[in-house]
Structures are given as C-alpha cells and as structure tokens.
Design an enzyme around this catalytic site. Sequence first.
Site, PDB file in Angstrom:
ATOM      1  N   GLY A  23     -26.450  86.036  35.632  1.00  0.00           N
ATOM      2  CA  GLY A  23     -26.168  84.741  35.877  1.00  0.00           C
ATOM      3  C   GLY A  23     -25.631  83.893  34.548  1.00  0.00           C
ATOM      4  O   GLY A  23     -25.200  82.667  34.566  1.00  0.00           O
ATOM      5  N   LYS A  24     -25.524  84.558  33.389  1.00  0.00           N
ATOM      6  CA  LYS A  24     -25.128  84.002  32.338  1.00  0.00           C
ATOM      7  C   LYS A  24     -23.483  83.615  32.356  1.00  0.00           C
ATOM      8  O   LYS A  24     -22.745  84.440  32.889  1.00  0.00           O
ATOM      9  CB  LYS A  24     -25.359  84.580  30.992  1.00  0.00           C
ATOM     10  CG  LYS A  24     -26.932  84.550  30.703  1.00  0.00           C
ATOM     11  CD  LYS A  24     -27.175  85.302  29.359  1.00  0.00           C
ATOM     12  CE  LYS A  24     -28.822  85.212  29.135  1.00  0.00           C
ATOM     13  NZ  LYS A  24     -29.281  84.177  28.442  1.00  0.00           N
TER      14      LYS A  24
ATOM     15  N   HIS B 280     -31.419  88.069  34.704  1.00  0.00           N
ATOM     16  CA  HIS B 280     -30.820  86.676  34.606  1.00  0.00           C
ATOM     17  C   HIS B 280     -29.610  87.019  33.774  1.00  0.00           C
ATOM     18  O   HIS B 280     -28.852  85.837  33.847  1.00  0.00           O
ATOM     19  CB  HIS B 280     -32.007  85.794  34.124  1.00  0.00           C
ATOM     20  CG  HIS B 280     -32.166  85.881  32.504  1.00  0.00           C
ATOM     21  ND1 HIS B 280     -32.994  87.088  32.082  1.00  0.00           N
ATOM     22  CD2 HIS B 280     -31.736  85.489  31.640  1.00  0.00           C
ATOM     23  CE1 HIS B 280     -33.143  86.941  30.906  1.00  0.00           C
ATOM     24  NE2 HIS B 280     -32.648  85.797  30.586  1.00  0.00           N
TER      25      HIS B 280
ATOM     26  N   ARG C 168     -18.897  93.342  21.233  1.00  0.00           N
ATOM     27  CA  ARG C 168     -17.934  93.441  20.214  1.00  0.00           C
ATOM     28  C   ARG C 168     -17.062  94.555  20.331  1.00  0.00           C
ATOM     29  O   ARG C 168     -17.581  95.895  20.461  1.00  0.00           O
ATOM     30  CB  ARG C 168     -18.560  93.548  18.591  1.00  0.00           C
ATOM     31  CG  ARG C 168     -17.615  93.539  17.698  1.00  0.00           C
ATOM     32  CD  ARG C 168     -18.391  93.514  16.399  1.00  0.00           C
ATOM     33  NE  ARG C 168     -19.030  92.171  16.233  1.00  0.00           N
ATOM     34  CZ  ARG C 168     -18.424  91.147  15.474  1.00  0.00           C
ATOM     35  NH1 ARG C 168     -17.267  91.192  14.961  1.00  0.00           N
ATOM     36  NH2 ARG C 168     -18.999  89.963  15.351  1.00  0.00           N
TER      37      ARG C 168
ATOM     38  N   ASP D 262     -54.680  85.435  66.778  1.00  0.00           N
ATOM     39  CA  ASP D 262     -55.277  86.514  67.789  1.00  0.00           C
ATOM     40  C   ASP D 262     -55.396  87.991  66.838  1.00  0.00           C
ATOM     41  O   ASP D 262     -56.313  88.586  67.073  1.00  0.00           O
ATOM     42  CB  ASP D 262     -54.106  86.658  68.844  1.00  0.00           C
ATOM     43  CG  ASP D 262     -54.910  87.159  69.961  1.00  0.00           C
ATOM     44  OD1 ASP D 262     -55.966  86.656  70.375  1.00  0.00           O
ATOM     45  OD2 ASP D 262     -54.493  87.956  70.523  1.00  0.00           O
TER      46      ASP D 262
ATOM     47  N   ASP E 203      -9.354  81.921  18.710  1.00  0.00           N
ATOM     48  CA  ASP E 203     -10.697  81.598  18.927  1.00  0.00           C
ATOM     49  C   ASP E 203     -11.003  80.749  20.214  1.00  0.00           C
ATOM     50  O   ASP E 203     -10.345  79.513  20.249  1.00  0.00           O
ATOM     51  CB  ASP E 203     -11.262  81.038  17.751  1.00  0.00           C
ATOM     52  CG  ASP E 203     -12.578  80.457  17.711  1.00  0.00           C
ATOM     53  OD1 ASP E 203     -13.234  80.848  18.623  1.00  0.00           O
ATOM     54  OD2 ASP E 203     -13.094  79.962  16.663  1.00  0.00           O
TER      55      ASP E 203
ATOM     56  N   HIS F  12     -30.580  94.214  31.079  1.00  0.00           N
ATOM     57  CA  HIS F  12     -29.642  93.079  30.677  1.00  0.00           C
ATOM     58  C   HIS F  12     -28.322  93.885  29.954  1.00  0.00           C
ATOM     59  O   HIS F  12     -27.152  93.592  30.273  1.00  0.00           O
ATOM     60  CB  HIS F  12     -30.432  92.212  29.865  1.00  0.00           C
ATOM     61  CG  HIS F  12     -31.429  91.425  30.110  1.00  0.00           C
ATOM     62  ND1 HIS F  12     -31.690  91.257  31.554  1.00  0.00           N
ATOM     63  CD2 HIS F  12     -32.468  90.963  29.591  1.00  0.00           C
ATOM     64  CE1 HIS F  12     -32.779  90.682  31.609  1.00  0.00           C
ATOM     65  NE2 HIS F  12     -33.345  90.514  30.415  1.00  0.00           N
TER      66      HIS F  12
HETATM   67  C1  BG6 Z   1     -36.395  88.895  29.155  1.00  0.00           C
HETATM   68  C2  BG6 Z   1     -37.274  89.721  28.157  1.00  0.00           C
HETATM   69  O1  BG6 Z   1     -36.067  89.440  30.117  1.00  0.00           O
HETATM   70  O2  BG6 Z   1     -35.157  88.459  28.580  1.00  0.00           O
HETATM   71  C3  BG6 Z   1     -37.606  88.944  27.023  1.00  0.00           C
HETATM   72  O3  BG6 Z   1     -38.259  90.171  28.923  1.00  0.00           O
HETATM   73  C4  BG6 Z   1     -36.246  88.518  26.361  1.00  0.00           C
HETATM   74  O4  BG6 Z   1     -38.286  89.835  26.110  1.00  0.00           O
HETATM   75  C5  BG6 Z   1     -35.398  87.427  27.248  1.00  0.00           C
HETATM   76  O5  BG6 Z   1     -36.763  87.556  25.402  1.00  0.00           O
HETATM   77  C6  BG6 Z   1     -34.198  87.083  26.693  1.00  0.00           C
HETATM   78  O6  BG6 Z   1     -33.528  86.256  27.744  1.00  0.00           O
HETATM   79  P1  BG6 Z   1     -32.596  85.175  27.241  1.00  0.00           P
HETATM   80  O7  BG6 Z   1     -31.993  84.532  28.261  1.00  0.00           O
HETATM   81  O8  BG6 Z   1     -33.545  84.080  26.146  1.00  0.00           O
HETATM   82  O9  BG6 Z   1     -31.517  85.849  26.041  1.00  0.00           O
END
Ligand code: BG6
Length: 473
Positions: free
Chosen positions: A173-174, A170, A334, A16, A384, A232
């Site tokens: 998430g590591k 991301h 480090r 509609d 370690d 990051h």
């Molecule tokens: C991305 C960047 O966000 O992270 C890239 O845009 C980079 O340039 C990448 O290579 C690295 O991710 P990872 O998980 O491989 O360390």
Amino acid sequence: ELKDNTIIVVLGASGDLAKKKTFPALFGLYRQGFLPRDVKIVGYARTKMDKAEFDKRATSYLKNPNDDPQITEAIQTFKSISTYISGNYDEGDDFAKLNDHLKEIEAGYPKPTNGTPHCNRIFYFALPPPEGVKRVIVEKPFGKDLDSARELLSSLKQYWSEDETFRIDHYLGKEMVKNLLVLRFANVAMGAAWDKNHISNVQITFKEPFGTEGRGGYFDEFGMIRDVLQNHLLQVLSILTMERPVSFSAEDIRDEKVKVLRSIPPIAREDTLLGQYVAANGKPGYLDDDTVPHNSVCPTFAATTLWIHNPRWEGVPFILKAGKALNEAKVEVRIQFKDVTQGIFKDIARNELVIRIQPSEAVYLKINAKTPGLITRAMPTEMDLTYKRRFTETKIPEAYEALILDALKGDHSNFVRHDELDVAWKIFTPILHWIDGKDGARPRPVPYPYGSRGPKELDPFISKYGFKRADAS
Ligand code: BG6
C-alpha cells in the site's frame, strides 16, 4: 489443547441451531469431561430474555429419557456455568457489553502463581450469513513456514473464498511501492535498462532505529526474516523483477509476480548474514529486553541474497537486508548499474537508481555529468525527484488507508494471493528451519551495536556480490 480458563461464546444463542445442536453438543462434551475445567458458556443473541428463559431454551433439547439423576444434576451444573447476554450483531456498544461480561468472568478465574495469566475465548458463530458482500481482511503473520501457512490457508478457505479474502502486506500500500509498476512500464528508458545486461546488483534495504522494545515476545518467535524479508521485501522484489503484465488487473499482476517468484530457488546458507544487536550508546541490547529469553539467538538483522533463474535476471544478485536498532530509519531500493565501457573513462562512478520508499519518498538517479565550467572532467551528480519538493500539494496516503479502501472496492491488486504466499514460503522455509535449529545447532548471529550501520561483516558481504561504493569505484 485448552485445559483451563476457557469461555465459549455462542453467537446466535437464541436460534434453532443453538437450541437443537450447539447446546446439546456442548452439554454432551461437558458431561463426559471433554471441555476444559472451569469452562463457562456465554450465549449472545438479539432476543431479550432473562436467565430462566435462556436456560429453558438452552436445555430444552438435552435428553434425559429415564430421568437419570446424574444427568439431571449435570443439567443443573450446566445451567450454572452458562450465562446469557442480549445484543445486536451490528452494535459496537452491545459487543462492548459482551466484552465486559467476559472480563468479569475472567476476573473470577484463579490467578496463576507464576507465568502470565491467560484466558481463552472461543467464539461459535451460529449466525445467518449477512446480506450483501462479505470480505475478510487478514494480517500477517500468515504461518511460520510452508506447512503452517498451507494449513492456515486451507482452514480459512473453508469459510472464505479467495475472492472474499484480502491478505494484507502493508508494503503493497506504500506510495513508492505502487509507483514501481509505473516507473518500470510507463518509461521506455527505464524499461530498456532493466536486465542483467545493464544491472550489476540490487539492494532492498529496511532499517529501523529502534529495537524490539517490549515487543520481544512476538518478535523472538518470528525473527527478522519472517517479520520483514519474507513478506515486505520479497513483495518489493517481485514487483521490481516481474515481467510486464498483460493488464493492470489484479490477476494479471499477480500472475507475473508468482511467475518470477517461482524462478527463485530457496536461499542458500552461504548467501545469508545474521546479526543481533547488543547494548551500545546507552541503549539496551536485544537480550536485555525482559520479554526475550536470555540466551536467544534470534536474528534482529538479516541479509540474504536471492537469485532469479530467468533470461532477464540470471546472475544478478538481489540483496535483501533488514535490521532493527540501526543508525537510521530508511527503506529503499538501490539498483546499481554496470561499469561504463572502459577507455575514455576510468574509475568513473556507476549509475545508481535509488527508489526511497520512506521516509521522504524519492526517486533519484546517480549519473555522471561534465563538471560545469572550463574543464572537461566528469563528476557524479543526481537527477532527483523528491516528492515533497515536486508534489507540494499532494498528501501521500498511509499504506493502510490505501489498502482498506482497496478492500472496500474489492480490488485485490495490492493483496497477497494464496499461490504468492506459498511460493514466498518455499523460498524462505529451508533457511528458516536452519535458523530455528531444525537441522542441528542453531546458527549464532553476529553482534552489532545498537545504533550502528549493522554488523561489521555487512560491507564485505555486499561487495562479495559486486556492489561498489561510489567513492571506491
Ligand atoms: C511490520 C513489522 O510488519 O512492519 C514490524 O512486524 C516493522 O516489525 C513494521 O516495524 C515496519 O512497517 P513500516 O510501515 O513502519 O515500515
């Protein structure tokens, strides 16, 4: 502004709203010349109907009370630029069919004589809301600076609440980044030494052994700081330095992250070192990449030192450094502790806690121990915890696996909250504007050879902030 080669796709074209509002509005704009030249309109909906039936619906609300021949003619051309495809909203195959149709239209557009061909697609979602939960997962880049990020946040906010939005970084998430909270807050010994009284300096390092390799078009617009440091590495820094959260709930964690980030002033120019890789070891330089402008001064390496003005961290330098086309692939934190009290020990190596995020996840502490045997000399060694040796049965998940699962569960702990993003941009925007040339001439990055440890200026840069190499201490 879109001038040509544009397709407007109306999803929900048999409904509609489309009939009464969307198509009449598109027609009005088209007739008055406000739509891009060569515009094509594609209707998509579940109803199976032929083109004649679609035309009847799409034009049934177009008004022409006085049978104006010009309007009649415009309706005819409007029909001729419109097509219809039927399909479901939850069928990949149907969307593939729609995509084929769009590609066919695009193939009909004239090829540009120079520059890359481009086609614009606008999607209008005239659809009822789906039943159940709605969530959107958004990838970076979240803007280019504070203003553009705010604009992006507020335009998305109109459609998606904070609760429904999952902004991915991301690195959150590591496995090793997730481990930081546990290491810090589940260990009395670790927590006790976590401050300016014990720690001399901290480095968060990101190294990649490859260059932009065809991705220069994107990279050149963003540069190393926007690509890696502002998101990051700053995320790692905030988890490393935040106060103990009241609980491990998403909001409690993110409240503490935002608080520590707000104690960091914008980065100073004198705390910054910029580099760009040049051809070496048979590998091309950044400027040899065809997708990069030949005179680009975009940094592919950046080191910046951040300061946190709170009682825990006052005076401790946090050095964030990241580079492409370096000698190895490595991401690590480090933490270098202070010198041990002088007297009985002289020139003894400092303790260092290294958290290796990748490759080969590990946590190791550099300590001094007595050289075994009938001598009393101390020697540097390591405690370690290398994951692949200790946890042989466990598969470490990919960051994106962990995060997509979190989003399905509705857990925001490892996603970026809007105020976190805002304060992250506040820290980096002035230095980025300087690099972009908004305050005058753009700074020139120093060159470093492809495959090297980075610019030769790096070692003096780090030692300026008190880092002592083990062999020189
Ligand atoms: C991305 C960047 O966000 O992270 C890239 O845009 C980079 O340039 C990448 O290579 C690295 O991710 P990872 O998980 O491989 O360390």
